[in-house]
Design an enzyme around this catalytic site. Structure first.
Site, short mmCIF file in Angstrom:
data_model
loop_
_atom_site.label_atom_id
_atom_site.label_comp_id
_atom_site.label_asym_id
_atom_site.label_seq_id
_atom_site.Cartn_x
_atom_site.Cartn_y
_atom_site.Cartn_z
N SER A 73 -10.67 0.01 6.34
CA SER A 73 -9.81 0.24 5.13
C SER A 73 -9.18 -1.06 4.68
O SER A 73 -8.72 -1.05 3.30
CB SER A 73 -8.62 1.27 5.32
OG SER A 73 -9.15 2.44 5.28
N SER A 83 -9.45 2.50 2.52
CA SER A 83 -8.52 2.96 1.56
C SER A 83 -7.45 1.99 1.11
O SER A 83 -6.67 2.48 0.23
CB SER A 83 -7.65 3.95 2.69
OG SER A 83 -6.93 3.28 3.72
N LYS A 105 0.96 -1.15 0.17
CA LYS A 105 -0.16 0.00 0.02
C LYS A 105 0.88 1.30 0.01
O LYS A 105 2.08 1.36 0.55
CB LYS A 105 -1.09 -0.01 1.12
CG LYS A 105 -1.86 1.04 1.35
CD LYS A 105 -2.94 0.88 2.18
CE LYS A 105 -3.84 1.91 2.53
NZ LYS A 105 -4.76 1.84 3.67
#
Length: 459
Positions: free
Chosen positions: A175, A151, A76
């Site tokens: 997320s 996210s 990420k």
């Protein structure tokens, strides 16, 4: 070659270890897949193909060592990767290249995983819709007009399309779970401290946790075994060595089913899919009861601690995007009395849930209150005719659970009539990550929803 892209990470690791396939072949298959489909979904935002190829060649020349030897992984774009651009989804860091790896990245590399690149995230991970000014929006592989969630939306979309077999993510208010639900993959929010988060400014903050994502529960379990473990730099790091539970099914388990966590609005399309989950557990021999835990105080505690954190983490920055700036402003309003009230509310909630866990082994509930929404839409503003006060409110079904200090997994639960993925949330008592994964695996094997792939054609 293309068949390699949808093999589980555990199977890829076995094939590479047995030298039935090379790490280079596995990597090349995934790089080809990225070239074919990433332009459509915009999930992998920084690619390090040459570096990855060198690592794969080195893996083939060495004796297999760690459990992920030669297996590709993407990180990420919130986690630092030494020598690889890390933007945090912010124009302020568009050209930022860290000098050190985050703990989760280092542990994956030490296990033999090969970094192929970074996955998209909203600015500083703010929000459950993956869009930012640096890279734009990530699109849902099952419907390119829809959001991939967030996210960790880039991670989920990359997994769903076969661009990578494993990805890391993080979860404050959903997320890891929301994008897994939106993209038909598996995401686990571990118990805080299971995967240590290292911070020089917010070392005691327990709402945000790093964790694993994959297409199968087995692969999430494998990855958690690699990234979990004590680190003295985290004051609440768990010393216990993570070990998965035997595959003994769920017969006899006491399962609480909450269709709306006590009255939250849930879109009928989502509700229709998640309502099928209790019957699955009943067929597997579990004792299922509809029961809503008393989550009074979860809203107050989450919002106060989140606001406080955003002021701490980003209060000194300028040129922030609207969502991050709003959170910072909320943080400026937090008073000492607010923090006192939040701590009391969370403590009472924890004690009520301790009693709840005396009665039930796991809780199942919706991950998200809505199915994937249009990608151009900044956030969900209304559910079932109820206007929502701000961009956070549509994810209460996820962020209320974040306050519980509990592990929670999102597992594919089916599809809406128009083909959009929906996940079910499996929540366990604090520290019972292995139980959550055992229950998730039993559900996954009984339903097979995670086997349905998006119908993307090569660009």
């Amino acid at each position: 070659m293309s068949e390699l892209c949808y093999l589980p990470a555990s199977e890829l690791a076995r094939l590479i270890r047995a030298r039935q396939v090379s790490a280079v072949e596995v990597l090349q298959a995934h790089l080809e897949r990225i070239e074919q489909v990433n332009p459509q979904v915009n999930a992998v935002v920084t690619l390090v193909a040459e570096q990855a190829l060198a690592a794969a060649k080195a893996a083939d020349a060495a004796e297999p060592a760690g459990p992920l030897h030669g297996v590709p992984v993407a990180h990420k774009d919130l986690v630092d990767t030494a020598g690889i651009r890390t933007t945090y989804g912010s124009p302020l860091f568009a050209d930022h290249v860290p000098g050190e790896d985050d703990l989760i990245v280092g542990r994956l590399r030490a296990a033999g995983a090969i970094t192929v690149g970074k996955t998209n995230t909203p600015e500083f991970g703010t929000g459950s819709h993956t869009v930012n000014e640096v890279f734009g929006a990530t699109r849902n592989p099952y419907d390119l007009t829809k959001s991939a969630g967030g996210s960790s939306g880039g991670a989920a979309a990359a997994l769903a399309t076969g661009m990578i077999p494993l990805a890391d993510g993080s979860d404050m208010g959903g997320s890891l779970r929301n994008p897994a639900s939106f993209c038909n993959v598996v995401g686990l929010r571990p118990t805080p401290g299971r995967v240590p988060g290292i911070s020089e400014t917010a070392a005691w903050y327990t709402l945000s946790v790093p964790g694993p994502m994959a297409r199968t529960v087995e692969d999430v379990t494998l990855m958690l075994g690699v990234i979990a473990g004590f680190d003295r730099r985290s004051p609440y790091s768990i010393r216990e060595v993570f070990a998965p539970e035997p595959e003994q099914g769920v017969a006899g388990l006491r399962v609480a089913w909450s269709p709306d966590l006590g009255g939250l609005p849930v879109d009928p399309r989502t509700a229709a899919v998640t309502a099928t989950a209790p019957a699955v557990f009943e067929r597997l021999g579990a004792h299922v009861e509809q029961a809503d835990p008393d989550l009074t105080g979860a809203e107050e505690a989450f919002r106060t601690y989140r606001a406080w954190y955003y002021l701490l983490a980003h209060g000194d920055k300028t040129r922030l995007g609207p969502n991050t700036a709003w959170n910072v402003e909320q943080g400026r309003k937090v008073t000492g009395a607010d923090l006192v009230a939040a701590e009391v509310a969370r403590s009472r909630l924890y004690q009520r849930m301790a009693a709840f866990w005396d009665t039930y082994d796991v809780l199942i509930a919706p991950v998200s209150q809505v199915p994937p929404f249009p990608v151009e839409q900044p956030h969900v503003s209304e559910i079932n005719g109820q206007r929502l006060p701000d961009y956070l409110a549509w994810m209460r079904s996820a962020y209320w659970i974040s306050v519980l200090h509990a592990p929670a997994a999102s597992v594919p639960a089916g599809f809406t009539q128009d083909g959009l993925p929906v996940g079910v949330q499996i929540i366990g008592p604090p520290f019972e990550d292995a139980r959550v994964l055992r229950v998730a695996r039993a559900f996954e094997q009984a339903t097979g929803h995670g086997l349905r792939r998006p119908e993307l054609r090569a660009a």
